[in-house]
Design a protein around this motif. Structure first.
Motif, PDB file in Angstrom:
ATOM      1  N   ARG A 282       0.813  -1.216   0.000  1.00  5.43           N
ATOM      2  CA  ARG A 282       0.000   0.000   0.000  1.00  5.43           C
ATOM      3  C   ARG A 282       0.843   1.261   0.000  1.00  5.43           C
ATOM      4  O   ARG A 282       0.433   2.293  -0.509  1.00  5.43           O
ATOM      5  N   LEU A 283       2.032   1.179   0.587  1.00  4.11           N
ATOM      6  CA  LEU A 283       2.836   2.380   0.742  1.00  4.11           C
ATOM      7  C   LEU A 283       3.834   2.587  -0.395  1.00  4.11           C
ATOM      8  O   LEU A 283       4.058   3.714  -0.850  1.00  4.11           O
ATOM      9  N   GLN A 284       4.436   1.508  -0.871  1.00  4.54           N
ATOM     10  CA  GLN A 284       5.473   1.631  -1.874  1.00  4.54           C
ATOM     11  C   GLN A 284       5.003   2.321  -3.159  1.00  4.54           C
ATOM     12  O   GLN A 284       5.733   3.147  -3.720  1.00  4.54           O
ATOM     13  N   PRO A 285       3.787   2.038  -3.678  1.00  2.00           N
ATOM     14  CA  PRO A 285       3.352   2.750  -4.895  1.00  2.00           C
ATOM     15  C   PRO A 285       3.351   4.258  -4.733  1.00  2.00           C
ATOM     16  O   PRO A 285       3.750   4.983  -5.642  1.00  2.00           O
ATOM     17  N   LEU A 286       2.918   4.747  -3.565  1.00  2.00           N
ATOM     18  CA  LEU A 286       2.888   6.187  -3.350  1.00  2.00           C
ATOM     19  C   LEU A 286       4.294   6.778  -3.399  1.00  2.00           C
ATOM     20  O   LEU A 286       4.524   7.810  -4.042  1.00  2.00           O
ATOM     21  N   LEU A 287       5.255   6.131  -2.748  1.00  2.00           N
ATOM     22  CA  LEU A 287       6.620   6.640  -2.752  1.00  2.00           C
ATOM     23  C   LEU A 287       7.224   6.592  -4.155  1.00  2.00           C
ATOM     24  O   LEU A 287       7.973   7.499  -4.548  1.00  2.00           O
ATOM     25  N   ASN A 288       6.900   5.557  -4.920  1.00  2.00           N
ATOM     26  CA  ASN A 288       7.392   5.483  -6.297  1.00  2.00           C
ATOM     27  C   ASN A 288       6.847   6.624  -7.138  1.00  2.00           C
ATOM     28  O   ASN A 288       7.567   7.242  -7.922  1.00  2.00           O
ATOM     29  N   HIS A 289       5.576   6.934  -6.975  1.00  2.00           N
ATOM     30  CA  HIS A 289       4.969   7.981  -7.784  1.00  2.00           C
ATOM     31  C   HIS A 289       5.494   9.363  -7.411  1.00  2.00           C
ATOM     32  O   HIS A 289       5.562  10.251  -8.259  1.00  2.00           O
ATOM     33  N   LEU A 290       5.884   9.518  -6.173  1.00  2.00           N
ATOM     34  CA  LEU A 290       6.446  10.805  -5.771  1.00  2.00           C
ATOM     35  C   LEU A 290       7.726  11.113  -6.535  1.00  2.00           C
ATOM     36  O   LEU A 290       8.028  12.266  -6.840  1.00  2.00           O
TER      37      LEU A 290
END
Length: 545
Positions: A282-290
């Protein structure tokens, strides 16, 4: 900032709780995400709110080395908004650093305006707004998580944070500099007027560019020789008994070096915790998109859909395609084939400029059958993937064209590939030859290669736009290939005024210093998360060579 299942007393673990204001769930209030030595605990946040004016103790200064992670709770909405705003700020820092002389009045004015607009501290070490200091502190640590993931990302993040720090530090008065040095435990004591008068001749002779009057006006700091070795090597400092006497004008170099070392080590330690971060889907996609995405139009819906005929594409590729798409188009015409990475990147770009599904099928089929792919093989092996990219097959996701950052930072090309960013992925000599073949003037090629050397790939593309359209001020900050096409068509059709220099600048550096970017706040940030995740499904349909 080193992750450990049992964090040390000073360490903290990031704790995101479920935000009732968001539809997407990131865990219940009791669930913990081990990402970094940051902890956002609900109890601490509530205590801070109840503490009234004592909450300022959490973020006592707006200028800092970010040594202590935040220790309060934060919602997902704040997490994303803080990160996006800081990305906007850092991208602006990058653009201004090339467009203006760092430290010039125009540079400081524009950067100060952006700090105020995005609600980051701009009156450093003064009585700034608590919320601005809090946002600055938390957003820095969030981006550490996003930008520790590769050497390129770390290098970019460090450079922009250093430039931002330099601007803030240079805004300090002498008194505030001493206050800051004490705050970050840099024991550089300012010498007294008596000592300065006693050593005035030595200080004057040992510090280039000083006059007697300046010696009297400047504050000098006693710095241990190891910290001042860079100044000592170039004979810019007076040395006595192992102590360097550094003027206020040069102390920034020492402070910046100290900050760079600390930040570099912190990012390296943060990178070690990535396996724990990546284990949480759940968290890794957000950090990648940042780190991979941008803010701006997604170009999934075009007003000119169907208005571009296939006969025009060759001419448009020369006049209005960015170099990455021009390269792909030429490779397709020459080889009558593109490997899957090129088909994804170029196919979505063509979709974004207005090609309908029917046009896309006709375009790709007519080209492929000129090579080794017959019509039957195309219909069975390739047509489905094109319909899929238009949202007509599979999960029926309407895929969006790739932004510059996605092209630069993901799926690098290998031998036989033509996708990617030519400014990022091409050998400099091959890039030079390509630019020469496109009739770019030698001075322009030099400017582009200088930007590439400094890893300013999007700015290099902006320079390419300027040179191919014969304009001095493109009037926008380039972040998307389809933005390049749209702005080119607008300019060529007379949709906006063309601004040109009356004479050619003398040098590349002078040229870069005099550019005026009028829309520099259009930058990196987060895009549609679900669409990007599902892009992995699209990639599977393009794996046939």
């Amino acid at each position: 900032m080193l992750y450990s299942p049992n964090p040390p007393p000073l360490g903290r673990i990031l704790h995101l709780y479920n935000s009732t204001s968001r539809k997407r769930s990131w865990g219940s209030s009791g669930q913990r995400f081990h990402l970094n030595t940051m902890e956002f605990s609900r109890e601490r946040r509530l205590k801070a709110r109840l503490a009234g004016d004592r909450r300022g103790d959490l973020y006592p200064h707006s200028l800092q080395f970010y040594l202590q992670p935040p220790t309060e709770n934060i919602s997902l909405a704040e997490f994303e908004n803080f990160a996006i705003d800081r990305l906007k700020l850092l991208k602006l820092v990058e653009n201004l650093g090339v467009s203006y002389v760092k430290g010039s009045e125009e540079y400081k004015s524009k950067l100060g305006h952006e700090l105020r607009k995005l609600k980051f501290p701009y009156r450093v070490l003064a009585e700034d707004d608590y919320d601005a200091r809090r946002k600055d502190h938390i957003s820095h640590f969030i981006l550490r998580l996003a930008y520790c993931q590769s050497e390129d990302l770390r290098r970019w993040f460090i450079q922009q944070e250093i430039d931002l720090f330099r601007y803030r530090f240079n805004e300090l008065t002498d008194v505030l500099v001493q206050k800051f040095l004490k705050y970050v435990n840099l024991s550089y004591e300012a010498i007294s007027e008596e000592v300065k008068e006693k050593l005035s001749v030595q200080l004057l002779n040992s510090t280039p560019g000083l006059s007697g009057a300046k010696v009297e006006e400047l504050v000098f700091y006693k710095v241990p020789l190891p910290d001042a070795m860079d100044l000592f090597r170039v004979r810019r400092v007076y040395l006595l008994n192992g102590i360097a006497y550094v003027p206020h004008t040069d102390i920034i170099a020492i402070v910046l070096n100290n900050y760079r070392i600390k930040l570099s080590k912190a990012l390296a330690l943060t990178a070690r915790s990535l396996p724990a971060v990546q284990s949480d889907e759940r968290l890794q996609p957000l950090l990648n998109h940042l780190s991979h995405s941008y803010i701006g139009p997604d170009y999934s819906i075009q007003k000119n859909t169907g208005k571009i005929s296939l006969e025009l594409i060759d001419a448009l590729s020369v006049k209005s395609f960015p170099l990455c798409m021009r390269q792909l188009h030429k490779a397709l015409r020459d080889n009558h084939h593109l490997r899957h990475g090129g088909r994804i990147q170029y196919g979505l770009f063509l979709k974004g400029i207005g090609l309908t599904l029917e046009q896309a099928l006709q375009f790709w089929k007519s080209e492929f059958i000129k090579g080794k792919v017959d019509a039957d093989k195309f219909d069975k092996g390739y047509a489905y993937s094109i319909r899929h990219s238009y949202g007509k097959e599979g999960k029926r996701t309407d895929y969006t064209p790739f932004s510059c950052m996605k092209i630069i930072l993901s799926n690098p090309p290998s031998q036989g590939d033509y996708h990617g960013c030519p400014f990022r992925h091409s050998d400099p000599e091959l890039l030079k030859q390509k630019l020469q073949s496109y009739k770019i003037p030698p001075t322009g090629i030099t400017q582009i290669l200088e930007l590439v050397k400094g890893m300013h790939y999007q700015l290099a593309c902006q320079k390419y736009f300027q040179l191919t359209h014969d304009v001095d001020d493109i009037g926008f900050s380039l972040n998307h290939p389809n933005q390049y096409f749209a702005e080119s068509q607008k300019l060529l059709s007379g949709g906006r005024e063309v601004k040109k220099e009356t004479s050619e600048p003398e040098s590349s550096q002078q040229k870069l210093s005099n550019q005026k970017s009028t829309n520099s706040s259009s930058i990196l940030t987060s895009s549609n998360t679900d669409a990007d995740i599902e892009l992995e499904g699209l990639d599977a349909y393009f794996t046939e060579d």
